[in-house]
Scaffold this active site. Structure first.
Site, PDB file in Angstrom:
ATOM      1  N   ASP A 105      40.172  45.843  33.725  1.00 31.79           N
ATOM      2  CA  ASP A 105      39.566  44.624  34.235  1.00 31.79           C
ATOM      3  C   ASP A 105      38.059  44.690  34.011  1.00 31.79           C
ATOM      4  O   ASP A 105      37.417  45.711  34.317  1.00 31.79           O
ATOM      5  CB  ASP A 105      39.849  44.474  35.731  1.00 31.79           C
ATOM      6  CG  ASP A 105      40.579  43.190  36.061  1.00 31.79           C
ATOM      7  OD1 ASP A 105      40.110  42.134  35.603  1.00 31.79           O
ATOM      8  OD2 ASP A 105      41.598  43.232  36.763  1.00 31.79           O
ATOM      9  N   ASP A 214      37.612  39.029  34.019  1.00 35.55           N
ATOM     10  CA  ASP A 214      37.745  38.283  35.266  1.00 35.55           C
ATOM     11  C   ASP A 214      36.842  37.049  35.260  1.00 35.55           C
ATOM     12  O   ASP A 214      35.650  37.154  34.962  1.00 35.55           O
ATOM     13  CB  ASP A 214      37.373  39.215  36.423  1.00 35.55           C
ATOM     14  CG  ASP A 214      37.638  38.621  37.784  1.00 35.55           C
ATOM     15  OD1 ASP A 214      38.815  38.435  38.134  1.00 35.55           O
ATOM     16  OD2 ASP A 214      36.652  38.353  38.498  1.00 35.55           O
ATOM     17  N   GLU A 273      40.292  35.456  31.687  1.00 34.48           N
ATOM     18  CA  GLU A 273      40.779  34.685  32.843  1.00 34.48           C
ATOM     19  C   GLU A 273      39.837  33.503  33.025  1.00 34.48           C
ATOM     20  O   GLU A 273      38.628  33.680  33.199  1.00 34.48           O
ATOM     21  CB  GLU A 273      40.789  35.543  34.105  1.00 34.48           C
ATOM     22  CG  GLU A 273      41.370  34.777  35.295  1.00 34.48           C
ATOM     23  CD  GLU A 273      40.979  35.354  36.645  1.00 34.48           C
ATOM     24  OE1 GLU A 273      41.777  35.216  37.583  1.00 34.48           O
ATOM     25  OE2 GLU A 273      39.871  35.920  36.763  1.00 34.48           O
ATOM     26  N   HIS A 346      47.992  39.599  40.809  1.00 35.41           N
ATOM     27  CA  HIS A 346      47.426  40.068  42.077  1.00 35.41           C
ATOM     28  C   HIS A 346      46.828  38.940  42.909  1.00 35.41           C
ATOM     29  O   HIS A 346      46.534  39.144  44.093  1.00 35.41           O
ATOM     30  CB  HIS A 346      46.361  41.127  41.805  1.00 35.41           C
ATOM     31  CG  HIS A 346      45.168  40.577  41.065  1.00 35.41           C
ATOM     32  ND1 HIS A 346      45.214  40.223  39.737  1.00 35.41           N
ATOM     33  CD2 HIS A 346      43.906  40.311  41.478  1.00 35.41           C
ATOM     34  CE1 HIS A 346      44.037  39.769  39.363  1.00 35.41           C
ATOM     35  NE2 HIS A 346      43.219  39.803  40.397  1.00 35.41           N
ATOM     36  N   ASP A 347      46.636  37.763  42.323  1.00 40.48           N
ATOM     37  CA  ASP A 347      46.059  36.623  43.034  1.00 40.48           C
ATOM     38  C   ASP A 347      47.082  35.554  43.400  1.00 40.48           C
ATOM     39  O   ASP A 347      46.717  34.536  43.997  1.00 40.48           O
ATOM     40  CB  ASP A 347      44.977  35.957  42.169  1.00 40.48           C
ATOM     41  CG  ASP A 347      43.681  36.745  42.144  1.00 40.48           C
ATOM     42  OD1 ASP A 347      43.422  37.494  43.110  1.00 40.48           O
ATOM     43  OD2 ASP A 347      42.930  36.619  41.170  1.00 40.48           O
TER      44      ASP A 347
END
Length: 579
Positions: A105, A214, A273, A346-347
């Site tokens: 990430d 991210d 993302e 994860h979100d």
């Protein structure tokens, strides 16, 4: 130290499947209740047996954990809670030995407020050498600094409240689109960009195989940082139009590619993302000729069941809306760009609870259906830890069960506004990010084999029946269905390279489409009944005697001209046309 990975190929990721690990919740090796790098290394055979090609590792760098690692205080080290750089090197080498790759990430829209860059920016005052590394502004004209309404603009934070925090010693505000402990970097400053590029090169030289970036499309903010529109029911302005795909974002990503990736051999993977990205923008970001990123994460389909109140304002999902959205992305990026395919991460809450049916009667079959539909689209599929088991949302009962800053802030803000607590909790149970963060369910023991200590967040009680040990031993399990889907992607060119055509777009229960690969003359038909009742459908002509490649209902009869799909049934058929 550098570690050699698999042999490079520029577009290997088109046939790959990515497995996301949230380190805090995957496997704990030292009984402190928090997952770590050694725990991941010990469980890599699970990924290898599944057939995953890439491990995407959520942040493991030092962090105060205000946002569970997405607030990094040192970009070039490992947080002691997860281990050491030596542990990371051992993990990376073990991944490569299994023929897999590892992507990290990259969180560079913001840092932690405890990062040395920010402390120098803050403590050096308005004239300090690193002041311009972050976005500082004075209070609005005619206001008293530090009072409500004095913020430089009216933007709201993604984590509730204003997007600005006042720093009294220096007399200015700093911007944070997320938590106040996550100040935004100033990408207008070339020194910031050079520092980020150097950090990225450091990880690549260590042997990592790329980055998932991210919220990377938020890096460029509009000049002047103008106010946003205040929508009904909101206390703050919507700054999105002024920072989502801002005016210099393509320039920044092209520069990043040129400075970090261009002189390296193939074999790397970059994923952006991008909340709020449009199909048209994504086509630009992922056009290979532009050399920006390989693929994007978009959020359109995970916003379809949200009401005007945002993500915790839950609305029923219409299948036609889902098909329209995913179909538009399939056609919009065909021939030029590339899709990332995902149901959860994860979100996001657990897919089987959100898009399927997590009741005992239908959980397994609907989990297999969701996998079938997703993996047969054009793009690179992502499997989030536990998704391959059909893990479901957790039975949270009170606010004390939650750990996520987004949920805790939303609860506090809504109660301060007089909202009904049970209604607020219902939204958190359904959509809260903690649903994805309960520990990985390895076996039926007390803490699901995740830890011998006390887990940082409670294990879902259903681990006694839903766990990796039981499913790996059962050839008919969700786990083995995922294995078959991944193997199909690796061996059938139509899955990766075939054209996509949606069938029955107006049907509210049937999800059906074809994939046609002209070079091999192969065509695939995917049929999925998104419902708990049987469904009879008319089939396209010529599919009556086609080969059954995959089905989630055993001993299902041949297709015939009409077909009754049982509850949550999904099928994949194949036929060949002469070239």
């Amino acid at each position: 130290m550098p570690v050699n990975g698999p042999a490079p190929a520029d577009d290997w990721w088109r046939t790959a499947v990515v497995y996301q690990i949230y380190p805090r919740s995957f496997a704990d090796s030292d009984a402190d209740g928090i997952g770590d790098l050694r725990g991941i290394t010990a469980r890599l055979d699970h990924l290898a047996e599944l057939g995953a090609d890439v491990l995407w590792l959520s942040p493991v760098q030092p962090s105060p954990q205000a946002d569970n690692g997405y607030d990094i205080s040192d970009y070039q080290d490992i947080d002691p809670v997860f281990g050491t750089l030596a542990d990371f090197d051992r993990l990376l080498a073990a991944v490569h030995r299994r023929g897999m790759r590892l992507v990290m990430d990259l969180v560079v829209n913001h840092t932690s407020d405890e990062h040395p860059w920010f402390t120098a920016s803050r403590d050096g005052g308005a004239t300090g050498p690193l002041r311009d590394w972050y976005i500082w502004r004075p209070a609005r004209d005619g206001t008293r600094p530090g009072t409500p309404g004095a913020e430089p603009n009216n933007w709201g934070s993604f984590f509730s409240g204003p997007a600005w925090t006042y720093d009294e010693p220096s007399g200015e505000y700093y911007l944070h689109l997320f938590s106040r402990k996550q100040p935004d970097l100033n990408w207008e400053n070339p020194a910031v960009r050079r520092a980020v590029h150097a950090m990225m090169r450091w990880w690549l030289e260590r042997g990592v195989d790329g980055f998932r970036m991210d919220v990377v499309n938020l890096l460029s903010k509009a000049p002047g940082l103008p106010d946003g529109v205040v929508r009904e029911g909101s206390r703050h302005g919507d700054g999105g139009p002024h920072y989502i795909c801002g005016p210099r974002i393509h320039e920044y990503l092209a520069e990043m590619h040129r400075e970090v990736f261009a002189d390296r051999p193939g074999g790397l993977m970059t994923v952006g993302e991008m909340p709020g990205v449009t199909v048209e923008e994504a086509r630009l970001f992922t056009d290979p000729a532009r050399r920006e990123v390989d693929m994007v994460f978009q959020f359109e389909h995970v916003g379809l069941d949200q009401g005007p109140g945002g993500k915790f304002d839950v609305r029923p999902l219409r299948l036609t809306d889902l098909k329209t959205s995913l179909g538009r992305w399939q056609s919009g990026l065909a021939g030029t760009g590339w899709n990332s395919l995902y149901w959860n991460n994860h979100d996001q809450p657990r897919a089987v609870s959100r898009f399927g049916d997590d009741s005992p009667a239908h959980r397994e079959r609907s989990a297999k259906l969701l996998a079938t539909v997703l993996h047969l689209h054009r793009g690179t599929p992502y499997v989030y830890q536990g998704e391959e088991l059909g893990m479901a949302n957790a039975p949270f009962t009170a606010i004390g069960d939650f750990r996520d800053i987004e949920s805790l802030n939303h609860h506090a803000e809504q109660l301060a506004l007089g909202a009904d607590e049970e209604r607020v909790l219902a939204g958190l149970r359904d959509r809260g990010r903690d649903n994805a963060r309960t520990p990985m369910q390895w076996d039926a023991t007390e803490h699901a084999g995740f830890t011998t200590g006390t887990p940082w967040i409670a294990v879902n009680p259903d681990h006694r029946t839903v766990n990796a040990g039981a499913q790996r031993a059962d050839p008919g399990s969700v786990f083995h269905h995922y294995r078959r889907l991944i193997a199909l992607r690796h061996t059938e060119p139509a899955v990766t390279h075939g054209d996509f055509r949606m069938l029955h777009p107006a049907h509210e229960q049937l999800y059906a489409f074809t994939r046609h690969h002209a070079a091999s003359g192969t065509e695939l038909l995917v049929l999925a009944n998104f419902g708990a009742s049987d469904l009879t459908v008319d089939l396209p002509e010529g599919w009556e005697d086609s080969e059954t490649l995959l089905a989630n209902v055993p001993a299902s009869p041949a297709l015939g001209p009409r077909r009754t799909l049982r509850a949550w049934e999904a099928r994949v058929h194949r036929r060949h046309h002469p070239a």
